[in-house]
Design a protein around this motif. Structure first.
Motif, PDB file in Angstrom:
ATOM      1  N   ARG A  83       4.558  -8.938 -33.730  1.00 10.46           N
ATOM      2  CA  ARG A  83       4.915  -7.592 -34.520  1.00 10.46           C
ATOM      3  C   ARG A  83       5.146  -7.772 -35.845  1.00 10.46           C
ATOM      4  O   ARG A  83       5.143  -9.080 -36.313  1.00 10.46           O
ATOM      5  CB  ARG A  83       6.005  -6.840 -33.766  1.00 10.46           C
ATOM      6  CG  ARG A  83       6.453  -7.209 -32.194  1.00 10.46           C
ATOM      7  CD  ARG A  83       5.568  -5.919 -31.541  1.00 10.46           C
ATOM      8  NE  ARG A  83       5.402  -6.383 -30.189  1.00 10.46           N
ATOM      9  CZ  ARG A  83       4.893  -5.785 -29.207  1.00 10.46           C
ATOM     10  NH1 ARG A  83       4.432  -4.538 -29.521  1.00 10.46           N
ATOM     11  NH2 ARG A  83       4.596  -6.368 -27.937  1.00 10.46           N
ATOM     12  N   THR A  84       5.256  -6.690 -36.739  1.00 10.66           N
ATOM     13  CA  THR A  84       5.390  -7.020 -38.192  1.00 10.66           C
ATOM     14  C   THR A  84       6.879  -7.741 -38.303  1.00 10.66           C
ATOM     15  O   THR A  84       7.855  -7.472 -37.771  1.00 10.66           O
ATOM     16  CB  THR A  84       5.245  -5.718 -38.850  1.00 10.66           C
ATOM     17  OG1 THR A  84       6.109  -5.067 -38.687  1.00 10.66           O
ATOM     18  CG2 THR A  84       4.016  -5.202 -38.625  1.00 10.66           C
ATOM     19  N   ALA A  85       7.048  -8.293 -39.745  1.00  7.62           N
ATOM     20  CA  ALA A  85       8.288  -8.523 -40.008  1.00  7.62           C
ATOM     21  C   ALA A  85       9.346  -7.382 -40.312  1.00  7.62           C
ATOM     22  O   ALA A  85      10.717  -7.550 -39.962  1.00  7.62           O
ATOM     23  CB  ALA A  85       8.160  -9.559 -41.514  1.00  7.62           C
ATOM     24  N   SER A  86       8.769  -6.438 -40.568  1.00 11.00           N
ATOM     25  CA  SER A  86       9.631  -5.099 -40.528  1.00 11.00           C
ATOM     26  C   SER A  86      10.136  -4.595 -39.225  1.00 11.00           C
ATOM     27  O   SER A  86      11.247  -4.392 -38.802  1.00 11.00           O
ATOM     28  CB  SER A  86       8.842  -4.227 -41.238  1.00 11.00           C
ATOM     29  OG  SER A  86       9.554  -2.802 -41.156  1.00 11.00           O
ATOM     30  N   ASP A  87       9.257  -4.911 -38.158  1.00  9.28           N
ATOM     31  CA  ASP A  87       9.633  -4.630 -36.720  1.00  9.28           C
ATOM     32  C   ASP A  87      10.810  -5.597 -36.626  1.00  9.28           C
ATOM     33  O   ASP A  87      11.764  -5.224 -35.897  1.00  9.28           O
ATOM     34  CB  ASP A  87       8.563  -4.860 -35.939  1.00  9.28           C
ATOM     35  CG  ASP A  87       7.441  -3.707 -36.064  1.00  9.28           C
ATOM     36  OD1 ASP A  87       7.863  -2.617 -36.182  1.00  9.28           O
ATOM     37  OD2 ASP A  87       6.321  -4.004 -35.787  1.00  9.28           O
ATOM     38  N   TYR A  88      10.755  -6.820 -36.605  1.00 11.34           N
ATOM     39  CA  TYR A  88      11.585  -7.621 -36.311  1.00 11.34           C
ATOM     40  C   TYR A  88      13.095  -7.474 -37.044  1.00 11.34           C
ATOM     41  O   TYR A  88      14.161  -7.776 -36.601  1.00 11.34           O
ATOM     42  CB  TYR A  88      11.132  -9.165 -36.198  1.00 11.34           C
ATOM     43  CG  TYR A  88      10.079  -9.566 -35.404  1.00 11.34           C
ATOM     44  CD1 TYR A  88      10.489  -9.556 -34.250  1.00 11.34           C
ATOM     45  CD2 TYR A  88       8.898 -10.005 -35.807  1.00 11.34           C
ATOM     46  CE1 TYR A  88       9.237  -9.867 -33.241  1.00 11.34           C
ATOM     47  CE2 TYR A  88       7.827 -10.251 -34.781  1.00 11.34           C
ATOM     48  CZ  TYR A  88       8.107 -10.546 -33.614  1.00 11.34           C
ATOM     49  OH  TYR A  88       7.200 -10.510 -32.693  1.00 11.34           O
ATOM     50  N   TRP A  89      12.972  -7.134 -38.257  1.00 14.51           N
ATOM     51  CA  TRP A  89      14.062  -6.885 -39.161  1.00 14.51           C
ATOM     52  C   TRP A  89      14.894  -5.745 -38.396  1.00 14.51           C
ATOM     53  O   TRP A  89      16.009  -5.995 -38.343  1.00 14.51           O
ATOM     54  CB  TRP A  89      13.560  -6.256 -40.388  1.00 14.51           C
ATOM     55  CG  TRP A  89      14.676  -6.152 -41.466  1.00 14.51           C
ATOM     56  CD1 TRP A  89      15.390  -4.965 -41.648  1.00 14.51           C
ATOM     57  CD2 TRP A  89      15.307  -6.981 -42.234  1.00 14.51           C
ATOM     58  NE1 TRP A  89      16.434  -5.019 -42.551  1.00 14.51           N
ATOM     59  CE2 TRP A  89      16.280  -6.237 -43.141  1.00 14.51           C
ATOM     60  CE3 TRP A  89      14.932  -8.424 -42.578  1.00 14.51           C
ATOM     61  CZ2 TRP A  89      17.064  -7.191 -43.938  1.00 14.51           C
ATOM     62  CZ3 TRP A  89      15.841  -8.928 -43.673  1.00 14.51           C
ATOM     63  CH2 TRP A  89      16.881  -8.450 -44.249  1.00 14.51           C
ATOM     64  N   LEU A  90      14.167  -4.779 -37.870  1.00 11.58           N
ATOM     65  CA  LEU A  90      14.972  -3.530 -37.227  1.00 11.58           C
ATOM     66  C   LEU A  90      15.460  -4.066 -35.870  1.00 11.58           C
ATOM     67  O   LEU A  90      16.338  -3.951 -35.490  1.00 11.58           O
ATOM     68  CB  LEU A  90      14.052  -2.344 -37.336  1.00 11.58           C
ATOM     69  CG  LEU A  90      13.715  -1.697 -38.221  1.00 11.58           C
ATOM     70  CD1 LEU A  90      12.759  -0.442 -37.909  1.00 11.58           C
ATOM     71  CD2 LEU A  90      15.123  -0.963 -38.938  1.00 11.58           C
ATOM     72  N   TYR A  91      14.567  -4.875 -35.244  1.00  7.69           N
ATOM     73  CA  TYR A  91      15.054  -5.307 -33.867  1.00  7.69           C
ATOM     74  C   TYR A  91      16.447  -6.066 -34.275  1.00  7.69           C
ATOM     75  O   TYR A  91      17.387  -5.892 -33.286  1.00  7.69           O
ATOM     76  CB  TYR A  91      13.971  -6.284 -33.204  1.00  7.69           C
ATOM     77  CG  TYR A  91      12.759  -5.708 -32.805  1.00  7.69           C
ATOM     78  CD1 TYR A  91      12.410  -4.348 -32.922  1.00  7.69           C
ATOM     79  CD2 TYR A  91      11.921  -6.902 -32.257  1.00  7.69           C
ATOM     80  CE1 TYR A  91      11.242  -3.805 -32.735  1.00  7.69           C
ATOM     81  CE2 TYR A  91      10.267  -5.992 -32.040  1.00  7.69           C
ATOM     82  CZ  TYR A  91      10.256  -4.760 -32.051  1.00  7.69           C
ATOM     83  OH  TYR A  91       9.187  -4.433 -31.900  1.00  7.69           O
ATOM     84  N   ALA A  92      16.354  -7.109 -35.132  1.00  7.92           N
ATOM     85  CA  ALA A  92      17.741  -7.749 -35.426  1.00  7.92           C
ATOM     86  C   ALA A  92      18.829  -6.681 -35.738  1.00  7.92           C
ATOM     87  O   ALA A  92      20.133  -7.116 -35.619  1.00  7.92           O
ATOM     88  CB  ALA A  92      17.312  -8.697 -36.647  1.00  7.92           C
ATOM     89  N   ARG A  93      18.605  -5.651 -36.467  1.00  7.99           N
ATOM     90  CA  ARG A  93      19.444  -4.829 -36.897  1.00  7.99           C
ATOM     91  C   ARG A  93      20.293  -3.998 -35.988  1.00  7.99           C
ATOM     92  O   ARG A  93      21.333  -3.514 -35.918  1.00  7.99           O
ATOM     93  CB  ARG A  93      18.962  -4.039 -38.085  1.00  7.99           C
ATOM     94  CG  ARG A  93      19.870  -3.219 -38.756  1.00  7.99           C
ATOM     95  CD  ARG A  93      19.113  -2.666 -40.204  1.00  7.99           C
ATOM     96  NE  ARG A  93      20.303  -1.792 -40.957  1.00  7.99           N
ATOM     97  CZ  ARG A  93      19.883  -1.465 -42.038  1.00  7.99           C
ATOM     98  NH1 ARG A  93      19.043  -1.746 -42.597  1.00  7.99           N
ATOM     99  NH2 ARG A  93      20.880  -0.464 -42.506  1.00  7.99           N
ATOM    100  N   LEU A  94      19.305  -3.447 -35.085  1.00  8.83           N
ATOM    101  CA  LEU A  94      19.642  -2.475 -34.110  1.00  8.83           C
ATOM    102  C   LEU A  94      19.548  -2.812 -32.616  1.00  8.83           C
ATOM    103  O   LEU A  94      20.238  -2.301 -31.873  1.00  8.83           O
ATOM    104  CB  LEU A  94      18.453  -1.342 -33.920  1.00  8.83           C
ATOM    105  CG  LEU A  94      18.173  -0.629 -35.361  1.00  8.83           C
ATOM    106  CD1 LEU A  94      17.217   0.505 -35.268  1.00  8.83           C
ATOM    107  CD2 LEU A  94      19.487  -0.021 -36.019  1.00  8.83           C
ATOM    108  N   PHE A  95      19.005  -4.000 -32.191  1.00  7.23           N
ATOM    109  CA  PHE A  95      18.788  -4.352 -30.853  1.00  7.23           C
ATOM    110  C   PHE A  95      19.101  -5.761 -30.593  1.00  7.23           C
ATOM    111  O   PHE A  95      18.506  -6.270 -29.818  1.00  7.23           O
ATOM    112  CB  PHE A  95      17.311  -3.966 -30.394  1.00  7.23           C
ATOM    113  CG  PHE A  95      16.933  -2.673 -30.493  1.00  7.23           C
ATOM    114  CD1 PHE A  95      17.478  -1.473 -29.841  1.00  7.23           C
ATOM    115  CD2 PHE A  95      15.914  -2.218 -31.574  1.00  7.23           C
ATOM    116  CE1 PHE A  95      17.005  -0.239 -30.127  1.00  7.23           C
ATOM    117  CE2 PHE A  95      15.340  -1.231 -31.761  1.00  7.23           C
ATOM    118  CZ  PHE A  95      16.033  -0.031 -31.071  1.00  7.23           C
ATOM    119  N   ALA A  96      19.791  -6.519 -31.426  1.00  9.46           N
ATOM    120  CA  ALA A  96      19.927  -7.814 -31.405  1.00  9.46           C
ATOM    121  C   ALA A  96      20.456  -8.428 -30.245  1.00  9.46           C
ATOM    122  O   ALA A  96      20.279  -9.342 -29.686  1.00  9.46           O
ATOM    123  CB  ALA A  96      20.923  -8.522 -32.424  1.00  9.46           C
TER     124      ALA A  96
END
Ligand SMILES: CC(C)(COP(=O)(O)OP(=O)(O)OC[C@H]1O[C@@H](n2cnc3c(N)ncnc32)[C@H](O)[C@@H]1OP(=O)(O)O)[C@@H](O)C(=O)NCCC(=O)NCCS
Length: 158
Positions: A28-41
Motif C-alpha cells: 500500500r502507500t506510505a500514507s496508508d501505513y501511516w494511518l494504519y500505525a496511527r489508527l489500527f496498530a
C-alpha cells in the motif's frame, strides 16, 4: 522473534517487505501505513528477527460487524519463511480479537495461492463454503469485486 504493533518508523521497511510479496501481495502507500500505525496498530503486528522486519499483518476490526476482524495482508519475507512468522503474527491478531470480544477472524486468498491456503488450514482456519470450487478449494464469487473471486478462510473464536 519480537512482535510489535506497527510503528511509523517501520514504514519504509514494511513497504520493502510487501514489495517481495508479488503476485499475491502488493504494498500500500506510505500514507496508508501511516494511518494504519496511527489508527489500527493493535491489529497490525510486525515481526522482527535480529532487528529486521521479517513479517507483518495488516488487519482491521469491522465497523459493520464489530465482532469481526478482517486480515487484509499477511506477509513473511522470503528468507524468513517456514520459521513460524505467520503463525506467530496470526496468533497475535487472534489474541487481540479475543481481547476485543470478537467472534471471528477471517481473510481471503486467491484460489491458486496454495502455499497460503496450506498455512491457513495448518493454523486452524476453515475454508468458508462459497459458490464454486477451484482445485478442491471453495471460492466465493466476486468477493473482492466483479471477477475477483476469493477463497475465504475463517477462525471462529471462543
Ligand atoms: C503464506 C505465508 C504468509 C506463510 O508465512 P510463513 O511465515 O512462512 O508461515 P509459517 O512459518 O508460520 O507456517 C506455519 C505453517 O503453515 C504451513 N505452511 C506455510 N507455508 C507453506 C507452504 N508454502 N506450503 C505448505 N505449507 C505451508 C506449514 O504447516 C507451516 O508449519 P511448518 O513450517 O511447521 O510445516 C508466506 O508464504 C508468504 O508471505 N507468502 C507470500 C505472500 C502471501 O501469499 N500472503 C498471503 C496472501 S493472502
Amino acid at each position: 522473534m519480537h512482535v510489535t504493533p506497527l510503528r511509523q518508523d517501520m514504514i519504509p521497511d514494511v513497504i520493502k517487505l510487501m514489495e517481495q510479496g508479488a503476485p499475491y501481495i502488493r504494498p500500500r502507500t506510505a500514507s496508508d501505513y501511516w494511518l494504519y500505525a496511527r489508527l489500527f496498530a493493535s491489529s497490525c503486528p510486525v515481526a522482527l528477527i535480529d532487528g529486521e522486519v521479517a513479517g507483518a499483518i495488516m488487519a482491521f476490526r469491522s465497523q459493520e460487524d464489530p465482532e469481526e476482524v478482517y486480515v487484509q495482508d499477511v506477509m513473511t519475507s522470503p528468507r524468513h519463511r517456514r520459521l513460524g512468522v505467520a503463525k506467530t503474527l496470526l496468533e497475535n491478531v487472534r489474541q487481540t480479537a479475543i481481547s476485543w470480544g470478537c467472534s471471528r477472524v477471517y481473510l481471503t486468498s486467491e484460489p491458486e495461492n496454495t502455499g497460503a491456503q496450506a498455512t491457513w488450514l495448518s493454523l486452524g482456519f476453515q475454508n468458508v463454503p462459497g459458490e464454486m470450487e477451484v482445485n478442491g478449494v471453495s471460492v466465493c464469487k466476486d468477493f473482492k469485486g466483479p471477477g475477483k473471486h476469493r477463497a475465504v478462510y475463517q477462525l471462529l473464536l471462543p
